[in-house]
Design an enzyme around this catalytic site. Structure first.
Site, PDB file in Angstrom:
ATOM      1  N   LYS A  40      45.131  28.466  74.860  1.00 54.97           N
ATOM      2  CA  LYS A  40      44.104  28.259  73.832  1.00 54.97           C
ATOM      3  C   LYS A  40      44.147  29.380  72.801  1.00 54.97           C
ATOM      4  O   LYS A  40      44.632  30.482  73.063  1.00 54.97           O
ATOM      5  CB  LYS A  40      42.723  28.185  74.475  1.00 54.97           C
ATOM      6  CG  LYS A  40      42.285  29.460  75.166  1.00 54.97           C
ATOM      7  CD  LYS A  40      40.934  29.288  75.849  1.00 54.97           C
ATOM      8  CE  LYS A  40      40.531  30.560  76.584  1.00 54.97           C
ATOM      9  NZ  LYS A  40      39.244  30.407  77.281  1.00 54.97           N
ATOM     10  N   TYR A 253      34.162  57.730  55.914  1.00 58.95           N
ATOM     11  CA  TYR A 253      32.999  57.539  55.056  1.00 58.95           C
ATOM     12  C   TYR A 253      31.801  58.331  55.579  1.00 58.95           C
ATOM     13  O   TYR A 253      31.547  58.391  56.785  1.00 58.95           O
ATOM     14  CB  TYR A 253      32.634  56.056  54.977  1.00 58.95           C
ATOM     15  CG  TYR A 253      33.653  55.213  54.234  1.00 58.95           C
ATOM     16  CD1 TYR A 253      33.856  55.386  52.876  1.00 58.95           C
ATOM     17  CD2 TYR A 253      34.399  54.248  54.902  1.00 58.95           C
ATOM     18  CE1 TYR A 253      34.785  54.613  52.185  1.00 58.95           C
ATOM     19  CE2 TYR A 253      35.326  53.474  54.224  1.00 58.95           C
ATOM     20  CZ  TYR A 253      35.524  53.663  52.870  1.00 58.95           C
ATOM     21  OH  TYR A 253      36.440  52.913  52.196  1.00 58.95           O
TER      22      TYR A 253
END
Length: 376
Positions: A40, A253
């Protein structure tokens, strides 16, 4: 079709020989009748076509897919295989399944009624034994037993353990008993309970049919034991820059990391857009050979910084590659640092990173997209 390789992009290496070896290992442990491969979500992102071709060459004749589109791709690779569709009809006409010789795993009484009204059809039926997702609850099973199946031929009764890592724990024996009790009044068909971890831990769960995915891809989902499997995938990312930063310098950041002393920091060309978990901010490490390089700062969309202070001269430079997971750091260890199951990290990175396939025998069937230059 050639695999386009880019020096500045992450690259996942997929070893089809290890995939074949893991199949043989699982096959040797399984005592039931039919062993099927779970492919899958594009074989956990590793590529459905190369995975199915490799496993079919090893004698695999049964596949479990997510939806009918995936199942048709498997049918193109494995014309004679038995192919199950885990999400059932999912809005498609039962005729789609007849035409392609696919077996829907029906998950509700409404789906069963739709299939029954359409005429003769081979199906599997899922039972919910505690996971709370898809499948018939006990009251629906009683209703089914009372009203019958019409022209449906049930190939298998299927259930999913509520723990993919420890089917033997937390009431595992109750699951076995509950499953057999639920299907007792129903027509006889193959019984499918075992998943990857069950094959190695609960022989009584093997029954008639097992569905294995993680084990084939070398992902160890059993923390209580080490399974005799070899990782199929490894992931490397390029070094884009190496910089010497002073004490107090920020990395990432908003100063997500502050250098406590002068440090050498390498910026890698990989980030959360490539499937690397954002949760690895200031957590975990990558590897340069046997040397660990801790992640510092945040994981941004396409970049991640690592501390390479004190690593041997010449080991880390622009153009070198850091191992994200592979031979020196297992996928499971990196995923644990992020607080995630290993398959989450595998499928997320595999879905977006470029891939290169390896097989030791060029005559082995390999996917479209894996060229001769992909083989060692």
């Amino acid at each position: 079709m050639s695999v386009a390789l880019h020096a500045d992009a992450p690259l996942m290496e997929i070893d089809l020989d290890r995939l074949a070896g893991n199949w043989r290992t699982v096959r040797g442990r399984y005592t039931g009748v039919d062993l099927g491969a779970v492919v899958k979500c594009d074989a956990y992102g590793l590529g459905l076509e190369p995975v199915v071709a490799t496993l079919s060459a090893q004698g695999c004749g049964q596949y479990w897919t997510l939806d009918a589109d995936e199942a048709r791709r498997v049918r193109a690779c494995a014309p004679e295989a038995e192919i199950f569709v885990l999400t059932g009809l999912c809005g498609a006409s039962p005729q789609v399944f007849r035409d392609a010789r696919l077996i829907p795993v029906l998950n509700s009484l409404d789906e069963i009624a739709r299939a029954r009204d359409s005429g003769a059809l081979t199906v599997a039926i899922a039972l919910d034994t505690g996971l709370g997702r898809l499948g018939l609850r006990p009251e629906a099973v009683r209703d089914l037993a009372a009203h019958g199946l019409g022209g449906l031929r049930v190939r298998a009764w299927v259930t999913q353990p509520a723990s993919f890592s420890a089917p033997e724990g937390g009431g595992g024996q109750d699951l076995y008993t509950r499953f057999l009790g639920l299907i007792e009044p129903l027509p006889q068909a193959a019984r499918s309970l075992a998943i990857s971890a069950s094959v190695f831990s609960r022989p009584e769960h093997h029954l008639d049919m097992a569905r294995v995915g993680s084990a084939l891809y070398g992902v160890d989902t059993s923390p209580a034991r080490t399974l005799p499997l070899r990782p199929v995938a490894s992931l490397h990312a390029p070094v884009l820059r190496v910089a010497d930063l002073p004490a107090g310098a920020g990395v990432g950041y908003d100063g997500q990391y502050r250098c406590p002393k002068p440090m050498r920091v390498a910026t890698l060309g990989i980030g959360y857009a490539h499937g690397l978990p954002y949760a690895l901010m200031n957590r975990g490490a990558v590897r340069f050979g046997a040397h660990a390089a801790p992640i510092v700062g945040g994981v941004s969309m396409g970049l991640t910084s690592v501390d390479v202070t004190g690593l041997p001269d010449g080991l880390v430079a622009p153009g070198a590659r850091a191992e994200i997971f592979g031979g020196h750091q297992r996928l499971e260890a990196l995923a644990a640092e992020a607080g995630l199951p290993a398959n989450v990290v595998l499928s997320a990175t595999a879905a977006v990173c470029r891939k290169r396939y390896h097989a030791s025998r060029p005559g082995r069937p390999v996917a479209a997209g894996a060229s001769e230059e992909s083989l060692p």
